[in-house]
Design a protein around this motif. Sequence first.
Motif, PDB file in Angstrom:
ATOM      1  N   MET A 240      -4.922 -31.595  32.391  1.00  0.00           N
ATOM      2  CA  MET A 240      -5.751 -30.408  33.059  1.00  0.00           C
ATOM      3  C   MET A 240      -5.898 -29.341  31.889  1.00  0.00           C
ATOM      4  N   MET A 244      -9.975 -28.580  31.413  1.00  0.00           N
ATOM      5  CA  MET A 244     -10.439 -26.996  31.241  1.00  0.00           C
ATOM      6  C   MET A 244     -11.295 -26.814  29.954  1.00  0.00           C
TER       7      MET A 244
ATOM      8  N   GLY B 241      -3.843 -24.767  34.701  1.00  0.00           N
ATOM      9  CA  GLY B 241      -5.279 -24.068  34.996  1.00  0.00           C
ATOM     10  C   GLY B 241      -5.069 -22.586  34.726  1.00  0.00           C
ATOM     11  N   LEU B 243      -2.494 -21.083  32.979  1.00  0.00           N
ATOM     12  CA  LEU B 243      -2.195 -20.725  31.819  1.00  0.00           C
ATOM     13  C   LEU B 243      -3.200 -20.825  30.917  1.00  0.00           C
ATOM     14  N   MET B 244      -4.206 -21.536  30.868  1.00  0.00           N
ATOM     15  CA  MET B 244      -5.525 -21.830  30.010  1.00  0.00           C
ATOM     16  C   MET B 244      -6.327 -20.597  30.486  1.00  0.00           C
ATOM     17  N   LEU B 245      -6.424 -20.033  31.499  1.00  0.00           N
ATOM     18  CA  LEU B 245      -7.266 -18.809  31.898  1.00  0.00           C
ATOM     19  C   LEU B 245      -6.556 -17.651  31.467  1.00  0.00           C
ATOM     20  N   ASP B 246      -5.168 -17.410  31.492  1.00  0.00           N
ATOM     21  CA  ASP B 246      -4.562 -16.380  30.917  1.00  0.00           C
ATOM     22  C   ASP B 246      -4.752 -16.358  29.374  1.00  0.00           C
ATOM     23  N   LEU B 247      -4.497 -17.519  28.716  1.00  0.00           N
ATOM     24  CA  LEU B 247      -4.685 -17.580  27.337  1.00  0.00           C
ATOM     25  C   LEU B 247      -6.095 -17.128  26.811  1.00  0.00           C
TER      26      LEU B 247
END
Lengths: 342, 342
Positions: A240, A244, B241, B243-247
């Motif tokens: 994942m 991304m 998903g 976590l990546m958006l948060d980072l």
Amino acid sequence: MRIVVDAMGSDSNPLPDVEGAVLAAREYTGTDIILTGVEDAIRKELAKYDTSGLNIQVVHTDQTVTMEDKPSRVGRAKPDSSMAVGMRLVKEGKADAFVTAGNTGAALAYATLHELKRMENVMRPAFPGIIPIKGRRVILADSGANADCRPEWLVQFAVMCSAYAENVLKITNPSVAMLSNGEEEGKGNDLVRATVPLMAESGLNFIGNVEPKDAIQIAADVIITDGFTGNVFLKTLEAMGSLMLDLLRQELTADIRSKLGAALAYPAFRRVYHQVDPFEIGGAPLLGVNGIVIVGHGRTNAKGIKNAINQARQAVSANVLEIIRERMLTQKKSRPAADDAS
Amino acid sequence: MRIVVDAMGSDSNPLPDVEGAVLAAREYTGTDIILTGVEDAIRKELAKYDTSGLNIQVVHTDQTVTMEDKPSRVGRAKPDSSMAVGMRLVKEGKADAFVTAGNTGAALAYATLHELKRMENVMRPAFPGIIPIKGRRVILADSGANADCRPEWLVQFAVMCSAYAENVLKITNPSVAMLSNGEEEGKGNDLVRATVPLMAESGLNFIGNVEPKDAIQIAADVIITDGFTGNVFLKTLEAMGSLMLDLLRQELTADIRSKLGAALAYPAFRRVYHQVDPFEIGGAPLLGVNGIVIVGHGRTNAKGIKNAINQARQAVSANVLEIIRERMLTQKKSRPAADDAS
């Protein structure tokens, strides 16, 4: 301190393996390196770097383990591979730890069945993954060595991983949780429900069940699950994360405006990647065998190998082998009912 | 066509539930909506929208299911909740399908045990997740209803999900794979190894095992696994998903340069999000019960409810209920040895 590095381990061997070893020898003063593998190929790589003042030896081996080698047969088929010889040096006290980025199943088989053997009272060695998230680390076991597990094995994994977290990763009183499909008591599959009561009376800092979301937010320092679920969990995280990044790459190069934005934000993207980069850790320890073994990712780079060597160094310095050996003896005494699955 | 929508389902009920119903009634001509729930609250929400020309009825219920309700007790404790009454309307032929964003376990319990009941020969209903990736869809079952599964159940899930993929999602000859920790034959846990031979002789378009990476790349249209692993897989996708958006959010607002880059690249980020947005799908079907039930995410928005209603419409139009009923009868005949777990 002497660390053996399998020069034929990674997918691009011996390039990152040798470069990583050189980087480690340079950065970690007092670390001697022994490289096992095809001597000519290793010397050719070594010649590319300035190794003056570094103590890097080469032990030649003819046999090299590939990803195609079956773990169940590798011990007989390739008894003198770079992996086997590396572990043997540890067994014979000629080195303090072994690092490889090679075939994980083969490494487990060599370590467990042929070279180092299981510690007393250890039903199954634990092969945890160490996940880097936002500058912290979470240990997850089992990461795939034991697809089907019994509750007693999971408790032993937790004991060994707690000892590793405390002594090598320097986490005070590490918390332990079961990976589950819900936090509530009674959630989980049969294995989770059978394991929770054993965990609760294990003397570990057991905090109950966590969902994947909580595992990623590091709600616990040690996450325990069977090797099938653990492997799926780790591979899903990785897949994942990659998806991304791929989508971002695709969309950020789709038009001029996005490209300009991406160029400006490049340092921010690097910082994001840095926080989830699997090569920051370098490798995962094999726990419950009579020697320190760190297994890195096959797709590793030199930095990954260097970091795996550093992890081996920290494990040696922490004397974690003796600590785990002692805990496994104590654990056995406090739980005489646990049957041995040898 | 008449769709019942549980107005008390979502975490923010009845707001997105009612708004989504209005949007669906407007967009999908010939779709009548029945909202079940607390009439005053529903009417108050409905008054916010122009509903002239739309056929939206309200059926009042006093009882509302919450996330705290135990699935095992909800049938007795709340026999006339908005969920139960909604399903009853379907059972009595007064509506064609039921949509809820409420407590999944409760929806399963009402459907299976109290209102709609299992279809003939169905050992366990399947509750698949539908994952939107890059404009395509993959069905994964079981997504959590059955934590521990038997091989025969997994084959039935595959049969039902294939029928759904083919007839509702309009995928020709959908491929089916087992989620595993490796693609090679012989990989997997005991359950995977016991299921693979049954899948191979099932008459389905079975292509073998896939790893999480392949599942995400849609190497197969239908991915089969036990409900524990499936739930962990889906929740890990979602968590990683997020976590990546948060980072990204954190790092892209860390300094002026990143902020400017982020502003320029904003449309690109929207396109990335759009490709993995769980509310694009709206909900997951409950397969193997005598009625069409679509369960949405508790955190859904109005668009999610609207899309779930659309999915229900497509399932009704495709007559998928009869197709699955027939396949389950045929499947039983071709496999007389499979014992019933009723």
